[in-house]
Design a protein around this motif. Structure first.
Motif, PDB file in Angstrom:
ATOM      1  N   GLY A  20       0.712  -1.155   0.118  1.00  0.00           N
ATOM      2  CA  GLY A  20       0.136   0.001  -0.150  1.00  0.00           C
ATOM      3  C   GLY A  20       0.844   1.156   0.016  1.00  0.00           C
ATOM      4  O   GLY A  20       0.659   2.325  -0.645  1.00  0.00           O
ATOM      5  N   ALA A  21       1.892   1.337   0.704  1.00  0.00           N
ATOM      6  CA  ALA A  21       2.762   2.287   0.806  1.00  0.00           C
ATOM      7  C   ALA A  21       3.593   2.504  -0.528  1.00  0.00           C
ATOM      8  O   ALA A  21       3.652   3.747  -0.845  1.00  0.00           O
ATOM      9  N   PHE A  22       3.981   1.297  -1.102  1.00  0.00           N
ATOM     10  CA  PHE A  22       4.650   1.510  -2.195  1.00  0.00           C
ATOM     11  C   PHE A  22       3.674   1.922  -3.420  1.00  0.00           C
ATOM     12  O   PHE A  22       3.968   2.903  -4.064  1.00  0.00           O
ATOM     13  N   GLY A  23       2.457   1.455  -3.409  1.00  0.00           N
ATOM     14  CA  GLY A  23       1.623   2.206  -4.360  1.00  0.00           C
ATOM     15  C   GLY A  23       1.169   3.575  -4.234  1.00  0.00           C
ATOM     16  O   GLY A  23       0.930   4.123  -5.324  1.00  0.00           O
ATOM     17  N   ALA A  24       1.054   3.996  -2.682  1.00  0.00           N
ATOM     18  CA  ALA A  24       0.814   5.510  -2.699  1.00  0.00           C
ATOM     19  C   ALA A  24       1.750   6.278  -2.941  1.00  0.00           C
ATOM     20  O   ALA A  24       1.728   7.518  -3.257  1.00  0.00           O
ATOM     21  N   HIS A  25       3.168   6.034  -2.845  1.00  0.00           N
ATOM     22  CA  HIS A  25       4.205   6.746  -2.943  1.00  0.00           C
ATOM     23  C   HIS A  25       5.150   6.298  -4.204  1.00  0.00           C
ATOM     24  O   HIS A  25       5.181   7.539  -5.271  1.00  0.00           O
ATOM     25  N   ALA A  26       5.723   5.463  -4.579  1.00  0.00           N
ATOM     26  CA  ALA A  26       6.613   5.484  -5.788  1.00  0.00           C
ATOM     27  C   ALA A  26       5.986   4.717  -6.863  1.00  0.00           C
ATOM     28  O   ALA A  26       6.180   5.368  -7.894  1.00  0.00           O
ATOM     29  N   LEU A  27       4.842   4.098  -6.809  1.00  0.00           N
ATOM     30  CA  LEU A  27       4.156   3.479  -8.005  1.00  0.00           C
ATOM     31  C   LEU A  27       3.498   4.631  -8.906  1.00  0.00           C
ATOM     32  O   LEU A  27       3.707   4.426 -10.193  1.00  0.00           O
ATOM     33  N   LYS A  28       2.989   5.706  -8.316  1.00  0.00           N
ATOM     34  CA  LYS A  28       2.265   6.835  -9.026  1.00  0.00           C
ATOM     35  C   LYS A  28       3.271   7.431 -10.103  1.00  0.00           C
ATOM     36  O   LYS A  28       2.718   7.986 -10.957  1.00  0.00           O
ATOM     37  N   GLN A  29       4.653   7.410  -9.762  1.00  0.00           N
ATOM     38  CA  GLN A  29       5.582   7.727 -10.653  1.00  0.00           C
ATOM     39  C   GLN A  29       5.851   7.055 -11.917  1.00  0.00           C
ATOM     40  O   GLN A  29       6.368   7.401 -12.967  1.00  0.00           O
ATOM     41  N   LEU A  30       5.259   5.685 -11.880  1.00  0.00           N
ATOM     42  CA  LEU A  30       5.634   4.582 -12.913  1.00  0.00           C
ATOM     43  C   LEU A  30       4.600   4.225 -13.767  1.00  0.00           C
ATOM     44  O   LEU A  30       4.948   3.861 -14.767  1.00  0.00           O
ATOM     45  N   ILE A  31       3.367   4.122 -13.346  1.00  0.00           N
ATOM     46  CA  ILE A  31       2.110   3.763 -14.196  1.00  0.00           C
ATOM     47  C   ILE A  31       1.227   4.674 -14.138  1.00  0.00           C
ATOM     48  O   ILE A  31       1.428   5.720 -13.335  1.00  0.00           O
ATOM     49  N   SER A  32       0.324   4.323 -15.072  1.00  0.00           N
ATOM     50  CA  SER A  32      -0.922   5.209 -15.276  1.00  0.00           C
ATOM     51  C   SER A  32      -1.684   5.115 -13.996  1.00  0.00           C
ATOM     52  O   SER A  32      -1.782   4.336 -13.118  1.00  0.00           O
ATOM     53  N   GLU A  33      -2.628   5.926 -13.723  1.00  0.00           N
ATOM     54  CA  GLU A  33      -3.782   6.260 -12.789  1.00  0.00           C
ATOM     55  C   GLU A  33      -4.777   4.939 -12.846  1.00  0.00           C
ATOM     56  O   GLU A  33      -4.928   4.543 -11.715  1.00  0.00           O
ATOM     57  N   LYS A  34      -4.870   4.577 -14.047  1.00  0.00           N
ATOM     58  CA  LYS A  34      -5.708   3.335 -14.087  1.00  0.00           C
ATOM     59  C   LYS A  34      -4.941   2.175 -13.525  1.00  0.00           C
ATOM     60  O   LYS A  34      -5.777   1.330 -12.753  1.00  0.00           O
ATOM     61  N   SER A  35      -3.791   1.951 -13.808  1.00  0.00           N
ATOM     62  CA  SER A  35      -2.975   0.767 -13.414  1.00  0.00           C
ATOM     63  C   SER A  35      -2.605   0.874 -11.795  1.00  0.00           C
ATOM     64  O   SER A  35      -2.641   0.058 -11.103  1.00  0.00           O
ATOM     65  N   VAL A  36      -2.675   1.991 -11.434  1.00  0.00           N
ATOM     66  CA  VAL A  36      -2.717   2.475  -9.867  1.00  0.00           C
ATOM     67  C   VAL A  36      -3.808   2.118  -9.155  1.00  0.00           C
ATOM     68  O   VAL A  36      -3.771   1.389  -8.046  1.00  0.00           O
TER      69      VAL A  36
END
Length: 135
Positions: A20-36
């Motif tokens: 959850g923390a990874f998704g909220a912080h780092a992942l948003k830089q890598l993939i689209s909002e739909k994928s997040v």
């Protein structure tokens, strides 16, 4: 088995928080909002079923039967198939393997495991005689 379910729930709960923390912080830089959003759905369902697994482990001591044993197993399989496939689908966007989109077909199998797990949890608690539930 109840200790195994409780220990696994604790580990998977920690993993849920980390993902959850990874998704909220780092992942948003890598993939689209739909994928997040897909990834976050996986995290949310993993957390729900961590709680279900924890409850199953606690109840197993009082209502020892195969229904509860299989409920716990199905919650684990559901997390693997449902949540795992959603995590993979979110990451397919940043790979060079778009042919892996078929992984989304696994998600409903995980959903079926979750549903069956909940139904077996209800059946297992309904059993008053220890060891009498068979699946």
């Amino acid at each position: 088995m109840q200790k195994g379910f409780i220990k696994l729930a604790a580990l998977l709960g920690a993993l849920s928080v980390m993902l959850g923390a990874f998704g909220a912080h780092a992942l948003k830089q890598l993939i689209s909002e739909k994928s997040v959003a897909i990834f976050e759905t996986g995290v949310r369902y993993q957390y729900y079923h961590v709680v279900a697994l924890l409850i199953t482990g606690i109840l197993y001591k009082e209502f020892t039967n195969n229904y509860l044993l299989w409920a716990g197993r199905l919650f684990c399989l559901g997390m693997l198939f449902f949540c795992g496939s959603l995590y993979l689908m979110a990451f397919i966007e940043i790979t060079t393997h778009p042919e892996l989109k078929w992984i989304g077909a696994i998600t409903p199998l995980g959903g079926i495991c979750f549903i069956a797990g909940w139904l077996l949890l209800a059946a297992g608690v309904n059993k008053k005689l220890t060891g009498s539930g068979t699946v």
